[in-house]
Design a protein around this motif. Structure first.
Motif, mmCIF file in Angstrom:
data_model
loop_
_atom_site.group_PDB
_atom_site.id
_atom_site.type_symbol
_atom_site.label_atom_id
_atom_site.label_comp_id
_atom_site.label_asym_id
_atom_site.label_seq_id
_atom_site.Cartn_x
_atom_site.Cartn_y
_atom_site.Cartn_z
ATOM 1 N N ASN A 64 0.816 -1.202 0.000
ATOM 2 C CA ASN A 64 0.000 0.000 0.000
ATOM 3 C C ASN A 64 0.856 1.260 0.000
ATOM 4 O O ASN A 64 1.974 1.265 0.524
ATOM 5 C CB ASN A 64 -0.919 0.022 1.232
ATOM 6 C CG ASN A 64 -1.958 -1.082 1.198
ATOM 7 O OD1 ASN A 64 -2.293 -1.593 0.137
ATOM 8 N ND2 ASN A 64 -2.472 -1.449 2.364
ATOM 9 N N GLU A 65 0.301 2.322 -0.557
ATOM 10 C CA GLU A 65 0.989 3.613 -0.596
ATOM 11 C C GLU A 65 1.396 4.031 0.811
ATOM 12 O O GLU A 65 0.624 3.916 1.762
ATOM 13 C CB GLU A 65 0.060 4.665 -1.199
ATOM 14 C CG GLU A 65 0.684 6.040 -1.332
ATOM 15 C CD GLU A 65 -0.193 7.030 -2.076
ATOM 16 O OE1 GLU A 65 0.113 8.231 -2.017
ATOM 17 O OE2 GLU A 65 -1.174 6.595 -2.713
ATOM 18 N N ASN A 89 5.135 4.524 -4.800
ATOM 19 C CA ASN A 89 4.657 5.285 -3.644
ATOM 20 C C ASN A 89 4.931 4.577 -2.327
ATOM 21 O O ASN A 89 4.330 4.889 -1.302
ATOM 22 C CB ASN A 89 3.156 5.567 -3.786
ATOM 23 C CG ASN A 89 2.857 6.444 -4.996
ATOM 24 O OD1 ASN A 89 3.531 7.436 -5.228
ATOM 25 N ND2 ASN A 89 1.859 6.055 -5.777
#
Length: 211
Positions: A64-65, A89
Protein backbone atom coordinates in the motif's frame (compact mmCIF):
# COMPACT_ATOMS: atom_id res chain seq x y z
CA UNK A 1 15.31 -12.31 -22.57
CA UNK A 2 14.43 -8.65 -22.30
CA UNK A 3 12.03 -6.40 -20.41
CA UNK A 4 9.11 -7.72 -22.45
CA UNK A 5 9.17 -10.68 -20.07
CA UNK A 6 8.17 -8.31 -17.27
CA UNK A 7 5.51 -6.61 -19.39
CA UNK A 8 3.98 -10.01 -20.20
CA UNK A 9 3.08 -10.59 -16.56
CA UNK A 10 2.57 -7.03 -15.34
CA UNK A 11 0.23 -5.41 -17.83
CA UNK A 12 -0.73 -2.23 -15.95
CA UNK A 13 2.71 -0.59 -15.83
CA UNK A 14 2.83 3.06 -16.87
CA UNK A 15 5.30 4.39 -19.40
CA UNK A 16 7.82 5.52 -16.80
CA UNK A 17 7.84 2.10 -15.15
CA UNK A 18 8.31 0.38 -18.52
CA UNK A 19 11.24 2.66 -19.32
CA UNK A 20 12.82 2.01 -15.94
CA UNK A 21 12.53 -1.76 -16.32
CA UNK A 22 13.95 -1.51 -19.85
CA UNK A 23 16.98 0.44 -18.56
CA UNK A 24 17.94 -2.18 -15.99
CA UNK A 25 19.89 -4.43 -18.34
CA UNK A 26 22.15 -1.71 -19.69
CA UNK A 27 22.84 -0.28 -16.25
CA UNK A 28 23.73 -3.67 -14.76
CA UNK A 29 25.86 -4.70 -17.73
CA UNK A 30 27.79 -1.45 -17.50
CA UNK A 31 28.38 -1.56 -13.77
CA UNK A 32 28.99 -5.30 -13.63
CA UNK A 33 32.02 -4.84 -15.86
CA UNK A 34 33.49 -2.47 -13.26
CA UNK A 35 32.31 -4.18 -10.07
CA UNK A 36 31.17 -7.77 -10.39
CA UNK A 37 27.95 -8.23 -8.42
CA UNK A 38 26.00 -10.50 -10.77
CA UNK A 39 27.41 -13.64 -12.44
CA UNK A 40 27.90 -13.60 -16.22
CA UNK A 41 25.19 -16.22 -16.76
CA UNK A 42 22.78 -14.26 -14.59
CA UNK A 43 23.53 -11.00 -16.40
CA UNK A 44 22.58 -12.70 -19.66
CA UNK A 45 19.26 -13.72 -18.06
CA UNK A 46 18.82 -10.69 -15.83
CA UNK A 47 15.10 -10.26 -16.42
CA UNK A 48 14.30 -13.90 -15.69
CA UNK A 49 16.66 -14.75 -12.84
CA UNK A 50 16.69 -11.41 -11.03
CA UNK A 51 13.95 -8.99 -12.08
CA UNK A 52 10.98 -11.32 -12.56
CA UNK A 53 12.12 -13.46 -9.65
CA UNK A 54 12.12 -10.38 -7.42
CA UNK A 55 8.65 -9.49 -8.62
CA UNK A 56 7.38 -12.84 -7.41
CA UNK A 57 6.91 -10.99 -4.12
CA UNK A 58 4.60 -8.52 -5.88
CA UNK A 59 2.47 -11.45 -7.06
CA UNK A 60 1.98 -12.55 -3.47
CA UNK A 61 1.72 -9.16 -1.74
CA UNK A 62 0.84 -5.72 -3.07
CA UNK A 63 2.26 -2.89 -0.95
CA UNK A 64 0.00 0.00 0.00
CA UNK A 65 0.99 3.61 -0.60
CA UNK A 66 3.14 4.96 2.22
CA UNK A 67 4.22 1.59 3.55
CA UNK A 68 7.86 0.87 4.36
CA UNK A 69 9.80 -2.16 3.16
CA UNK A 70 13.26 -3.34 4.25
CA UNK A 71 15.39 -5.38 1.82
CA UNK A 72 18.05 -7.27 3.77
CA UNK A 73 21.21 -8.42 2.00
CA UNK A 74 20.11 -6.70 -1.19
CA UNK A 75 23.28 -7.63 -3.09
CA UNK A 76 22.99 -5.98 -6.48
CA UNK A 77 19.60 -4.51 -5.56
CA UNK A 78 17.28 -7.51 -5.60
CA UNK A 79 14.45 -7.75 -4.81
CA UNK A 80 14.39 -4.10 -3.71
CA UNK A 81 14.97 -2.23 -6.98
CA UNK A 82 12.37 -4.09 -9.11
CA UNK A 83 9.86 -3.77 -6.27
CA UNK A 84 10.60 -0.05 -5.93
CA UNK A 85 9.84 0.41 -9.64
CA UNK A 86 6.63 -1.58 -9.24
CA UNK A 87 5.52 0.39 -6.15
CA UNK A 88 6.70 4.00 -6.62
CA UNK A 89 4.66 5.28 -3.64
CA UNK A 90 6.26 2.87 -1.20
CA UNK A 91 9.50 3.59 0.68
CA UNK A 92 12.23 0.97 0.35
CA UNK A 93 15.34 0.66 2.51
CA UNK A 94 18.07 -1.52 0.95
CA UNK A 95 20.80 -2.89 3.20
CA UNK A 96 23.98 -4.81 2.49
CA UNK A 97 27.16 -5.31 4.49
CA UNK A 98 29.34 -5.30 1.35
CA UNK A 99 30.24 -1.79 0.24
CA UNK A 100 30.88 -2.51 -3.44
CA UNK A 101 27.39 -3.94 -3.81
CA UNK A 102 25.77 -0.86 -2.31
CA UNK A 103 27.89 1.29 -4.66
CA UNK A 104 26.39 -0.50 -7.67
CA UNK A 105 22.91 -0.27 -6.15
CA UNK A 106 23.31 3.48 -5.69
CA UNK A 107 24.46 3.94 -9.28
CA UNK A 108 21.52 1.92 -10.64
CA UNK A 109 19.07 3.88 -8.49
CA UNK A 110 20.52 7.14 -9.80
CA UNK A 111 20.43 5.88 -13.38
CA UNK A 112 16.76 5.01 -13.02
CA UNK A 113 15.84 8.23 -11.23
CA UNK A 114 14.23 6.33 -8.34
CA UNK A 115 13.41 8.55 -5.38
CA UNK A 116 11.70 6.00 -3.11
CA UNK A 117 14.85 4.10 -2.05
CA UNK A 118 17.46 4.74 0.60
CA UNK A 119 20.50 2.51 1.00
CA UNK A 120 22.72 1.52 3.90
CA UNK A 121 26.14 -0.10 3.87
CA UNK A 122 25.74 -1.89 7.19
CA UNK A 123 24.43 -4.93 8.97
CA UNK A 124 20.66 -5.12 9.35
CA UNK A 125 20.97 -5.11 13.14
CA UNK A 126 22.29 -1.54 12.90
CA UNK A 127 19.36 -0.20 10.88
CA UNK A 128 17.01 2.04 12.92
CA UNK A 129 13.24 1.99 12.67
CA UNK A 130 10.60 -0.60 11.89
CA UNK A 131 8.96 -1.74 8.68
CA UNK A 132 5.73 -3.21 7.34
CA UNK A 133 7.49 -6.05 5.54
CA UNK A 134 11.03 -7.37 5.33
CA UNK A 135 12.02 -8.86 1.98
CA UNK A 136 15.08 -10.80 0.89
CA UNK A 137 16.45 -13.46 -1.45
CA UNK A 138 17.80 -16.45 0.45
CA UNK A 139 20.65 -14.74 2.29
CA UNK A 140 20.44 -17.18 5.22
CA UNK A 141 18.37 -20.01 6.65
CA UNK A 142 15.08 -18.76 8.06
CA UNK A 143 15.98 -19.14 11.77
CA UNK A 144 19.11 -17.05 11.23
CA UNK A 145 17.21 -14.47 9.21
CA UNK A 146 14.50 -14.18 11.86
CA UNK A 147 17.20 -13.59 14.48
CA UNK A 148 18.87 -10.86 12.37
CA UNK A 149 15.62 -8.99 11.83
CA UNK A 150 14.15 -9.31 15.31
CA UNK A 151 12.33 -6.15 16.37
CA UNK A 152 12.32 -4.63 12.86
CA UNK A 153 8.63 -5.23 12.09
CA UNK A 154 5.94 -2.66 12.90
CA UNK A 155 3.21 -3.65 15.34
CA UNK A 156 0.30 -2.12 13.40
CA UNK A 157 -0.50 -3.67 10.01
CA UNK A 158 -1.48 -1.40 7.11
CA UNK A 159 -2.30 -4.38 4.89
CA UNK A 160 -4.82 -7.19 5.08
CA UNK A 161 -1.92 -9.58 5.56
CA UNK A 162 -0.12 -9.25 8.88
CA UNK A 163 3.30 -7.60 8.83
CA UNK A 164 6.26 -9.94 8.51
CA UNK A 165 8.89 -11.50 6.25
CA UNK A 166 8.50 -12.20 2.52
CA UNK A 167 11.44 -14.39 1.55
CA UNK A 168 12.41 -15.71 -1.88
CA UNK A 169 13.69 -19.28 -1.48
CA UNK A 170 14.06 -22.43 -3.55
CA UNK A 171 14.05 -26.18 -3.11
CA UNK A 172 12.66 -28.33 -0.31
CA UNK A 173 12.11 -26.11 2.72
CA UNK A 174 10.37 -28.67 4.94
CA UNK A 175 13.21 -29.02 7.43
CA UNK A 176 14.10 -25.33 7.52
CA UNK A 177 10.53 -24.19 8.17
CA UNK A 178 9.29 -26.99 10.43
CA UNK A 179 9.45 -24.84 13.57
CA UNK A 180 7.16 -22.11 12.20
CA UNK A 181 3.47 -22.87 12.66
CA UNK A 182 2.25 -19.69 10.93
CA UNK A 183 4.48 -19.85 7.84
CA UNK A 184 2.97 -19.94 4.34
CA UNK A 185 4.69 -20.82 1.08
CA UNK A 186 3.66 -19.74 -2.41
CA UNK A 187 4.96 -21.65 -5.44
CA UNK A 188 6.10 -19.19 -8.10
CA UNK A 189 5.40 -21.68 -10.89
CA UNK A 190 1.74 -20.93 -10.22
CA UNK A 191 2.36 -17.33 -11.30
CA UNK A 192 5.13 -17.64 -13.91
CA UNK A 193 5.37 -20.32 -16.61
CA UNK A 194 9.17 -20.37 -17.14
CA UNK A 195 11.00 -23.53 -15.99
CA UNK A 196 13.28 -21.42 -13.79
CA UNK A 197 10.40 -21.04 -11.31
CA UNK A 198 9.63 -24.75 -10.91
CA UNK A 199 11.32 -24.90 -7.49
CA UNK A 200 11.11 -21.23 -6.51
CA UNK A 201 8.87 -20.00 -3.71
CA UNK A 202 7.88 -16.96 -1.71
CA UNK A 203 7.90 -17.76 1.98
CA UNK A 204 5.67 -15.57 4.17
CA UNK A 205 6.27 -15.52 7.91
CA UNK A 206 4.12 -13.17 9.99
CA UNK A 207 6.14 -11.64 12.79
CA UNK A 208 5.22 -11.34 16.41
CA UNK A 209 5.78 -7.80 17.57
CA UNK A 210 8.75 -7.28 19.87
CA UNK A 211 8.46 -3.93 21.64
Amino acid sequence: MKAELIFKYFTTLNQEQKEQFAKLEGLYQDWNQKINVVSRKDIDELYLRHVLHSLGIARVQSFNEGSEILDVGTGGGFPGIPLAIMFPNVKFTLVDAIGKKIKVVNEVIEGLGLENIETHHSRVEEIPGQFDFIVSRAVAAMPTFVHWTKGKVKKESAHQRKNGILYLKGGDLTEELKGYETVQTFDLNEYFEEDFFDTKKVVYLPQKYKG
